[in-house]
Scaffold this active site. Structure first.
Site, PDB file in Angstrom:
ATOM      1  N   LEU A 178      22.976 116.024  27.053  1.00 53.33           N
ATOM      2  CA  LEU A 178      23.305 115.739  28.452  1.00 53.33           C
ATOM      3  C   LEU A 178      24.134 116.865  29.074  1.00 53.33           C
ATOM      4  O   LEU A 178      24.335 116.899  30.274  1.00 53.33           O
ATOM      5  CB  LEU A 178      24.033 114.393  28.571  1.00 53.33           C
ATOM      6  CG  LEU A 178      23.175 113.169  28.218  1.00 53.33           C
ATOM      7  CD1 LEU A 178      24.010 111.886  28.309  1.00 53.33           C
ATOM      8  CD2 LEU A 178      21.952 113.063  29.121  1.00 53.33           C
ATOM      9  N   ARG A 179      24.647 117.762  28.236  1.00 49.72           N
ATOM     10  CA  ARG A 179      25.289 119.016  28.670  1.00 49.72           C
ATOM     11  C   ARG A 179      26.616 118.838  29.397  1.00 49.72           C
ATOM     12  O   ARG A 179      27.175 119.815  29.898  1.00 49.72           O
ATOM     13  CB  ARG A 179      24.364 119.834  29.582  1.00 49.72           C
ATOM     14  CG  ARG A 179      23.003 120.168  28.995  1.00 49.72           C
ATOM     15  CD  ARG A 179      23.102 121.020  27.780  1.00 49.72           C
ATOM     16  NE  ARG A 179      21.799 121.592  27.400  1.00 49.72           N
ATOM     17  CZ  ARG A 179      21.507 121.997  26.176  1.00 49.72           C
ATOM     18  NH1 ARG A 179      22.403 121.888  25.207  1.00 49.72           N
ATOM     19  NH2 ARG A 179      20.336 122.510  25.891  1.00 49.72           N
TER      20      ARG A 179
ATOM     21  N   HIS B  60      21.203 118.651  10.931  1.00 44.60           N
ATOM     22  CA  HIS B  60      20.304 119.741  11.337  1.00 44.60           C
ATOM     23  C   HIS B  60      20.177 120.660  10.130  1.00 44.60           C
ATOM     24  O   HIS B  60      21.158 121.261   9.705  1.00 44.60           O
ATOM     25  CB  HIS B  60      20.885 120.486  12.537  1.00 44.60           C
ATOM     26  CG  HIS B  60      20.166 121.761  12.860  1.00 44.60           C
ATOM     27  ND1 HIS B  60      19.100 121.802  13.716  1.00 44.60           N
ATOM     28  CD2 HIS B  60      20.347 123.030  12.432  1.00 44.60           C
ATOM     29  CE1 HIS B  60      18.650 123.051  13.813  1.00 44.60           C
ATOM     30  NE2 HIS B  60      19.391 123.823  13.047  1.00 44.60           N
TER      31      HIS B  60
ATOM     32  N   HIS C 222      15.276 116.198  13.843  1.00 42.39           N
ATOM     33  CA  HIS C 222      14.061 116.966  14.184  1.00 42.39           C
ATOM     34  C   HIS C 222      13.436 117.735  13.015  1.00 42.39           C
ATOM     35  O   HIS C 222      13.368 118.963  13.048  1.00 42.39           O
ATOM     36  CB  HIS C 222      14.313 117.915  15.363  1.00 42.39           C
ATOM     37  CG  HIS C 222      15.537 118.782  15.317  1.00 42.39           C
ATOM     38  ND1 HIS C 222      16.189 119.171  16.449  1.00 42.39           N
ATOM     39  CD2 HIS C 222      16.207 119.371  14.280  1.00 42.39           C
ATOM     40  CE1 HIS C 222      17.205 119.943  16.123  1.00 42.39           C
ATOM     41  NE2 HIS C 222      17.231 120.080  14.818  1.00 42.39           N
TER      42      HIS C 222
ATOM     43  N   ASP D  10      14.460 115.249  21.777  1.00 40.93           N
ATOM     44  CA  ASP D  10      15.186 116.521  21.582  1.00 40.93           C
ATOM     45  C   ASP D  10      15.332 117.243  22.919  1.00 40.93           C
ATOM     46  O   ASP D  10      15.204 118.472  22.995  1.00 40.93           O
ATOM     47  CB  ASP D  10      14.489 117.398  20.541  1.00 40.93           C
ATOM     48  CG  ASP D  10      15.486 118.219  19.722  1.00 40.93           C
ATOM     49  OD1 ASP D  10      16.674 118.245  20.093  1.00 40.93           O
ATOM     50  OD2 ASP D  10      15.067 118.819  18.724  1.00 40.93           O
TER      51      ASP D  10
ATOM     52  N   GLY E 269      14.635 125.402  23.229  1.00 37.17           N
ATOM     53  CA  GLY E 269      14.694 124.013  23.679  1.00 37.17           C
ATOM     54  C   GLY E 269      13.773 123.746  24.836  1.00 37.17           C
ATOM     55  O   GLY E 269      13.420 124.645  25.592  1.00 37.17           O
TER      56      GLY E 269
END
Lengths: 440, 316
Positions: free
Chosen positions: A77-78, A192, A245, A318, A337
């Site tokens: 969501l940054r 990750h 992912h 993602d 991304g």
């Protein structure tokens, strides 16, 4: 530009009847055409008292699937810090428009979400958001892999998991510590998996395509080695891990074997890694530069098999928004991304459901029930008494992806101009009915 | 002649996409320009009124000078842009730089850039300007490939059926990729030779044979192309020492005895003398290295002429 907002058909205080739809709920094994009643934001058992029925807001779901609200377990969501890329507001609009009622947001904000204060800040922003927002805390301070973050404080503030989202905690001893600590607090650690020495300069999958394009390759083994390590550490510490992912055939096999041994491991994949291969990078298209990179056709086949047999538990968008300028650069300089919340359901329905890889029941497990269980969320179900988080899906809706037309602040999608079939048009969020577009 | 000969494309980004006919056309055109540059007055008016910007984001001496000479000998107006001291150091993006150049009404940019795909990026975003790739990262260096093929054709009569061995750091070499595509298209058989640390995965799929032993690799070779070893790769751990690299993969007079007696030796320059190439070989009678440099100017004149000299721009 004024943001288009969903039309609110009912408030959470309203009595709501979703009528005529096909109720499909993997949790209760329901698959039938029936009415679904909502009262006080909860799913009712059967019908309300008859004298109240006339006051109900009726939502016509004829021809649609009435599904448990979708949960996206991997969204950036940054906010705070990178509001030019996305905000809690814009990101949850994008997620809601894609049919999600809950998102898990990643902690690599600025400041990093490694303290309860930052979690509370995001929670505050989430009060007016368009989905539920479940923050994921940093595993290590500043996500830099050096010191344990204040995970206990963050759990009290509401994080549902911890992770360093884009890099492996390379120090295996510190990773063990993270797992022991998280295990004590009963939250999973999202991993990750990428050996940064092996992937050091990698810009794409290491393959004939990288050889042709002259781009440094990131080999499958960079992912597989760390995944094997993290499974071993999970086995040692008995802390549940969730593999973020995954992208390789080897990763699918490792997760499958670990599950067979009884290790508490779950795994997710982005739909892009189920659909696209590294050959798509032919024209140095930076919107296809992803982390992990798009892999080979063999990897895609192994991932599809992993979805089919239940090795892979969840599909995540993602959703990694970047500003146009950041992506409009030479390939090496572009960040990795793509946006995704608005297209994940449709892409899965078009590419995996229609081609017979998985059933609609499995789609809803992957996009709702399983992530709810993995992260201990109350949604993911249409059982009576559960919060009324519901997604209405129009299986026949045909549309064409356009990064420009979406709600995200970012426009960079890996599937620009792709024709898709199937789309969510309405979400119910704790009884509040949000219509994202008028039915077809 | 009612129509100037041309290539059926606006840009030259790599040799992967070029057909045999296109490469033949460039080489034939280069032959006539080679005559021009052997004259006392080396100038033709072919590109009078055209302007060209040489955009070099990575240092280069010979490629830049070669392009500049080619441009001047075709009577084009050209200016040079190098990244140091320019707006790049002020944080301007490649796109902004290129758009600014295009706004100055430029017919062509010749681009050297450290990122693979940089010239594709410019070709995608520039609407009016021809892009010539003068080397993009480890991807392609098409005019080098063309001048290599031209030199082989010049020396050996033709390229079809010849055996060419490329020795060195193939992974990081744009020259190797352009050579392989172009030579394969022209019917040559190609082999690469180097340590596995310097050979990219699945290079065989480009249609080449792979060797790790120099003597074996050059046994049937008509052409040996020795790539420059980038000294900084040693720090990356791709080879343990220059001494060992030179012993295993350097070409000296002794090793050259394993090749055919008339095999020629090429090098894209600049040479690390005593590392990949012994001075006696570099300066010996089998070496065509300086021919390559001369042919480079002729080939670049041909490419510029064919891309920029077409009838659509000349009018009637």
């Amino acid at each position: 530009m004024e943001t288009r907002m969903p039309e609110i058909l009912a408030e959470s205080s309203d009595l709501v009847c979703i009528t005529g739809g096909r109720i499909l709920d993997p949790d209760s094994n329901r698959d039938e055409i029936a009415d679904l009643w909502i009262e006080n934001g909860l799913i009712l058992n059967g019908r309300p008292e008859q004298r109240h029925e006339k006051q109900a807001v009726v939502v016509d779901a004829t021809g649609k699937i009435v599904a448990p609200g979708l949960i996206d377990a991997r969204v950036y969501l940054r906010e705070p810090g990178f509001e030019y890329r996305e905000t809690v507001e814009s990101g949850t609009l994008a997620a809601g428009s894609g049919g999600f009622t809950s998102v898990l947001c990643m902690p690599d904000t600025n400041p990093v979400m490694d303290k309860a204060e930052v979690v509370r800040y995001v929670n505050g922003k989430a009060e007016t958001a368009h989905t539920r927002v479940f923050p994921v805390g940093a595993a290590t301070e500043n996500c830099d892999g050096r010191n344990l973050a204040e995970i206990g404080d963050m759990v009290d503030a509401g994080v549902v998991a911890v992770t360093d989202p884009n890099r492996t905690v390379s120090d295996a001893r510190l990773m063990r510590t993270v797992l022991e600590y998280a295990g004590m607090l009963s939250i999973p650690v999202i991993c990750h998996c990428e050996d940064s020495d092996l992937s050091a300069e990698g810009l794409m999958n290491e393959s004939y395509s990288s050889t042709r394009l002259g781009l440094a390759g990131n080999p499958n083994v960079a992912e597989d080695i760390i995944l094997a390590r993290d499974i071993m550490l999970a086995e040692l510490t008995e802390c549940p891990i969730h593999i973020a992912h995954l992208s390789t055939a080897g990763a699918v096999a490792l997760v499958r074997d670990a599950k067979a041994r009884g290790v508490r491991v779950s795994a997710e994949v982005s739909p892009y890694h189920c659909v696209l291969t590294d050959e798509a990078l032919d024209g140095y298209n930076t919107s296809l530069k992803l982390s992990p990179p798009l892999r080979s056709g063999d990897d895609v086949l192994a991932i599809r098999e992993g979805l089919r047999d239940g090795t892979i538990d969840a599909i995540v968008s993602d959703h990694a928004p970047y500003a146009v300028d950041e992506k409009t650069v030479e390939f090496a300089a572009a960040p990795s991304g793509s946006i995704g919340t608005e297209t994940v359901l449709s892409l899965v329905m078009t590419e995996l459901l229609d081609s017979g890889v998985i059933s609609m029941n499995q789609v809803l497990r992957l996009l709702s029930l399983n992530p709810a269980r993995i992260f201990g969320l109350s949604g993911g179900t249409l059982q009576p008494g559960a919060p009324a988080d519901i997604t209405l899906i129009d299986s026949d809706a045909s549309w064409t992806v356009s990064g420009e037309a979406g709600y995200s602040k970012s426009r960079s999608t890996a599937i620009q101009d792709r024709k898709l079939r199937g789309r969510a048009d309405t979400t119910v969020l704790g009884g509040q009915v949000l219509q994202w577009r008028a039915g077809s | 002649m009612t129509e100037a000969p041309g290539l059926n494309r606006r840009h030259l980004l790599g040799l992967e996409q070029l057909s045999r006919q296109e490469i033949d056309l460039i080489l034939d055109t280069a032959d006539s320009f080679r005559e021009v540059i052997d004259r006392p007055i080396r100038k033709v008016p072919a590109l009078r009124g055209r302007n060209i910007v040489n955009l070099f984001f990575e240092s280069s001496t010979r490629t830049r000078i070669s392009f500049e000479l080619a441009e001047k000998q075709l009577s084009a107006d050209s200016v040079n842009f190098t990244s140091s001291g320019s707006s790049v150091s002020k944080g301007e993006t490649l796109l902004d730089t290129a758009r600014n150049v295009e706004s100055m009404k430029v017919d062509c940019v010749v681009v050297r850039h450290p990122a693979s795909g940089a010239s594709h990026f410019l070709a995608d975003h520039l609407t009016q300007t021809t892009v010539i790739n003068a080397g993009d990262g480890a991807h392609e260096h098409p005019t080098q490939g063309l001048l290599d093929i031209h030199t082989i054709r010049d020396r050996l009569g033709n390229v079809d059926g010849k055996r060419v061995v490329i020795v060195g750091d193939i992974t990081h070499s744009r020259v190797a990729r352009s050579d392989i595509w172009g030579l394969r298209t022209m019917g040559a058989s190609v082999a690469v030779c180097g340590p596995p640390t310097m050979l990219p995965v699945d290079i065989e799929s480009m249609g080449v044979d792979v060797f790790h032993n120099l003597e074996e690799a050059i046994k049937d070779a008509d052409v040996i192309n020795m790539l420059r070893i980038q000294l900084e790769r040693q720090k990356g751990g791709l080879f343990p020492s220059l001494r060992e690299y030179s012993r295993l993969f350097g070409l000296n007079a002794e090793k050259l005895k394993h090749a055919k007696p008339d095999a020629i030796v090429m090098h894209p320059g600049p040479i690390n003398r005593g590392v990949e190439l012994d001075a006696s070989v570099a300066d010996g009678d089998r070496s065509v290295i300086l021919d390559q440099v001369t042919n480079g100017v002729a080939v670049r004149m041909a490419v510029l002429f064919l891309l920029l000299g077409g009838s659509d721009r000349d009018g009637d």
